[in-house]
Design a protein around this motif. Structure first.
Motif, PDB file in Angstrom:
ATOM      1  N   MET A 184      -2.536  57.209 -39.744  1.00  0.00           N
ATOM      2  CA  MET A 184      -3.137  56.436 -40.838  1.00  0.00           C
ATOM      3  C   MET A 184      -2.777  54.965 -40.705  1.00  0.00           C
ATOM      4  SD  MET A 184      -2.587  58.932 -44.121  1.00  0.00           S
ATOM      5  CE  MET A 184      -3.420  57.895 -45.311  1.00  0.00           C
ATOM      6  N   THR A 185      -1.520  54.687 -40.411  1.00  0.00           N
ATOM      7  CA  THR A 185      -1.065  53.302 -40.259  1.00  0.00           C
ATOM      8  C   THR A 185      -1.794  52.614 -39.106  1.00  0.00           C
ATOM      9  OG1 THR A 185       1.100  53.883 -41.140  1.00  0.00           O
ATOM     10  CG2 THR A 185       0.963  51.838 -39.871  1.00  0.00           C
ATOM     11  N   LYS A 186      -1.903  53.305 -37.974  1.00  0.00           N
ATOM     12  CA  LYS A 186      -2.616  52.739 -36.823  1.00  0.00           C
ATOM     13  C   LYS A 186      -4.102  52.569 -37.132  1.00  0.00           C
ATOM     14  CE  LYS A 186       0.394  54.883 -33.364  1.00  0.00           C
ATOM     15  NZ  LYS A 186       0.431  55.955 -32.346  1.00  0.00           N
ATOM     16  N   GLY A 187      -4.689  53.557 -37.815  1.00  0.00           N
ATOM     17  CA  GLY A 187      -6.109  53.510 -38.149  1.00  0.00           C
ATOM     18  C   GLY A 187      -6.470  52.402 -39.114  1.00  0.00           C
ATOM     19  N   ASP A 188      -5.515  51.991 -39.944  1.00  0.00           N
ATOM     20  CA  ASP A 188      -5.771  50.897 -40.894  1.00  0.00           C
ATOM     21  C   ASP A 188      -6.015  49.570 -40.184  1.00  0.00           C
ATOM     22  OD1 ASP A 188      -5.612  52.538 -43.088  1.00  0.00           O
ATOM     23  OD2 ASP A 188      -3.524  52.047 -43.552  1.00  0.00           O
ATOM     24  N   LYS A 189      -5.627  49.458 -38.923  1.00  0.00           N
ATOM     25  CA  LYS A 189      -5.785  48.217 -38.162  1.00  0.00           C
ATOM     26  C   LYS A 189      -7.067  48.193 -37.332  1.00  0.00           C
ATOM     27  CE  LYS A 189      -0.836  47.664 -37.953  1.00  0.00           C
ATOM     28  NZ  LYS A 189       0.221  48.507 -37.531  1.00  0.00           N
ATOM     29  N   LEU A 190      -7.863  49.252 -37.424  1.00  0.00           N
ATOM     30  CA  LEU A 190      -9.067  49.359 -36.620  1.00  0.00           C
ATOM     31  C   LEU A 190     -10.311  49.044 -37.444  1.00  0.00           C
ATOM     32  CD1 LEU A 190      -8.167  52.679 -34.755  1.00  0.00           C
ATOM     33  CD2 LEU A 190      -7.915  50.337 -33.912  1.00  0.00           C
ATOM     34  N   TYR A 191     -11.355  48.573 -36.756  1.00  0.00           N
ATOM     35  CA  TYR A 191     -12.634  48.269 -37.383  1.00  0.00           C
ATOM     36  C   TYR A 191     -13.582  49.436 -37.144  1.00  0.00           C
ATOM     37  CZ  TYR A 191     -17.172  46.186 -38.194  1.00  0.00           C
ATOM     38  OH  TYR A 191     -18.441  45.951 -38.640  1.00  0.00           O
ATOM     39  N   VAL A 192     -14.290  49.853 -38.191  1.00  0.00           N
ATOM     40  CA  VAL A 192     -15.211  50.997 -38.094  1.00  0.00           C
ATOM     41  C   VAL A 192     -16.626  50.533 -38.353  1.00  0.00           C
ATOM     42  CG1 VAL A 192     -15.706  53.313 -38.920  1.00  0.00           C
ATOM     43  CG2 VAL A 192     -13.396  52.440 -39.045  1.00  0.00           C
ATOM     44  N   ASN A 193     -17.544  51.059 -37.550  1.00  0.00           N
ATOM     45  CA  ASN A 193     -18.953  50.746 -37.699  1.00  0.00           C
ATOM     46  C   ASN A 193     -19.727  52.046 -37.766  1.00  0.00           C
ATOM     47  OD1 ASN A 193     -21.406  49.490 -37.741  1.00  0.00           O
ATOM     48  ND2 ASN A 193     -21.049  48.257 -35.915  1.00  0.00           N
ATOM     49  N   ASN A 194     -20.685  52.089 -38.653  1.00  0.00           N
ATOM     50  CA  ASN A 194     -21.539  53.257 -38.807  1.00  0.00           C
ATOM     51  C   ASN A 194     -22.965  52.808 -38.545  1.00  0.00           C
ATOM     52  OD1 ASN A 194     -22.887  55.542 -39.565  1.00  0.00           O
ATOM     53  ND2 ASN A 194     -21.762  55.833 -41.457  1.00  0.00           N
ATOM     54  N   ILE A 195     -23.315  52.665 -37.269  1.00  0.00           N
ATOM     55  CA  ILE A 195     -24.592  52.081 -36.862  1.00  0.00           C
ATOM     56  C   ILE A 195     -25.792  52.927 -37.275  1.00  0.00           C
ATOM     57  CG2 ILE A 195     -25.989  51.385 -34.870  1.00  0.00           C
ATOM     58  CD1 ILE A 195     -23.355  50.629 -33.480  1.00  0.00           C
ATOM     59  N   ASN A 196     -25.744  54.215 -37.029  1.00  0.00           N
ATOM     60  CA  ASN A 196     -26.928  55.054 -37.283  1.00  0.00           C
ATOM     61  C   ASN A 196     -27.008  55.581 -38.713  1.00  0.00           C
ATOM     62  OD1 ASN A 196     -24.974  57.011 -37.239  1.00  0.00           O
ATOM     63  ND2 ASN A 196     -25.827  58.151 -35.505  1.00  0.00           N
ATOM     64  N   GLY A 197     -26.052  55.240 -39.558  1.00  0.00           N
ATOM     65  CA  GLY A 197     -26.103  55.647 -40.959  1.00  0.00           C
ATOM     66  C   GLY A 197     -25.676  57.084 -41.204  1.00  0.00           C
ATOM     67  N   THR A 243     -18.410  54.567 -34.882  1.00  0.00           N
ATOM     68  CA  THR A 243     -17.872  53.848 -33.741  1.00  0.00           C
ATOM     69  C   THR A 243     -16.670  53.072 -34.250  1.00  0.00           C
ATOM     70  OG1 THR A 243     -20.061  53.623 -32.755  1.00  0.00           O
ATOM     71  CG2 THR A 243     -18.344  52.141 -31.949  1.00  0.00           C
ATOM     72  N   VAL A 244     -15.536  53.260 -33.591  1.00  0.00           N
ATOM     73  CA  VAL A 244     -14.290  52.627 -34.024  1.00  0.00           C
ATOM     74  C   VAL A 244     -13.883  51.619 -32.950  1.00  0.00           C
ATOM     75  CG1 VAL A 244     -11.909  53.008 -34.736  1.00  0.00           C
ATOM     76  CG2 VAL A 244     -13.647  54.745 -35.227  1.00  0.00           C
ATOM     77  N   LEU A 245     -13.607  50.383 -33.395  1.00  0.00           N
ATOM     78  CA  LEU A 245     -13.239  49.313 -32.474  1.00  0.00           C
ATOM     79  C   LEU A 245     -11.837  48.813 -32.771  1.00  0.00           C
ATOM     80  CD1 LEU A 245     -16.563  47.342 -32.945  1.00  0.00           C
ATOM     81  CD2 LEU A 245     -16.023  48.847 -31.029  1.00  0.00           C
ATOM     82  N   GLY A 246     -11.129  48.483 -31.709  1.00  0.00           N
ATOM     83  CA  GLY A 246      -9.797  47.920 -31.876  1.00  0.00           C
ATOM     84  C   GLY A 246      -9.046  47.896 -30.565  1.00  0.00           C
ATOM     85  N   TYR A 247      -8.144  46.939 -30.440  1.00  0.00           N
ATOM     86  CA  TYR A 247      -7.313  46.796 -29.246  1.00  0.00           C
ATOM     87  C   TYR A 247      -8.157  46.650 -27.982  1.00  0.00           C
ATOM     88  CZ  TYR A 247      -4.019  48.718 -32.648  1.00  0.00           C
ATOM     89  OH  TYR A 247      -3.293  48.950 -33.779  1.00  0.00           O
ATOM     90  N   GLY A 248      -9.338  46.019 -28.106  1.00  0.00           N
ATOM     91  CA  GLY A 248     -10.178  45.757 -26.953  1.00  0.00           C
ATOM     92  C   GLY A 248     -10.937  46.955 -26.417  1.00  0.00           C
TER      93      GLY A 248
END
Length: 162
Positions: free
Chosen positions: A62-75, A81-86
């Motif tokens: 949970m702690t690590k996941g709080d630092k990631l960006y989430v995108n829900n492209i197709n709705g 899609t989860v982005l983070g740490y390159g």
């Protein structure tokens, strides 16, 4: 410390080596009963939903996941899609899978899945993580696994030879 299970058991049973086989089995059964009893009591006394090791993993993810960006492209409500740490990861909550495969293998939401759960359930997602985790980590499952007794082998004097 040793990584070979045979060497470990050999060192545990150093004093019993010269005993009859039944006595060695009884010694092993006694030691494992004691270890299982301690584990049962430890987990039974915990105030968590899952066993302590699984709870710790969930909190860390949970702690690590709080630092990631989430995108829900197709709705979709379950594909993210989860982005983070390159790097990026694909998470499918209905399949309980992540393209990094940790979620698939461990059966607990990884940091990518935690980020997706945060987007899907908002600030209350911490109460939903158990619905996306395997129940093998629940206290009840664990306690049931340690409930069965380990029976000792009968000693030679107890055997009837006719």
């Amino acid at each position: 410390m040793t990584s070979n299970i045979a060497e470990l058991l050999n060192s545990m049973l150093r004093d019993e080596r010269e005993y009859p086989v039944a006595a060695i089995f009884n010694s092993i059964a006694h030691r494992f009963r004691e270890i299982f009893r301690k584990r049962y009591v430890e987990v039974d006394n915990s105030k968590t939903t899952f066993v302590p090791v699984a709870e710790k993993m969930l909190r860390e993810n949970m702690t690590k996941g709080d630092k990631l960006y989430v995108n829900n492209i197709n709705g979709s409500t379950n594909e993210f899609t989860v982005l983070g740490y390159g790097r990026s990861a694909k998470v499918n909550l209905s399949r309980r899978s992540c393209s990094y495969r940790k979620y698939d293998l461990v059966k607990l939401p990884c940091d990518h899945a935690m980020a997706a759960l945060r987007l899907k359930h908002g600030d209350e997602y911490d109460t939903n993580i158990y619905n996306y985790s395997s129940q093998i980590y629940s206290k009840e499952s664990y306690l049931l696994a340690y409930l069965e007794p380990i029976c000792a082998a009968p000693l030679e004097s107890e055997w009837s030879v006719e």
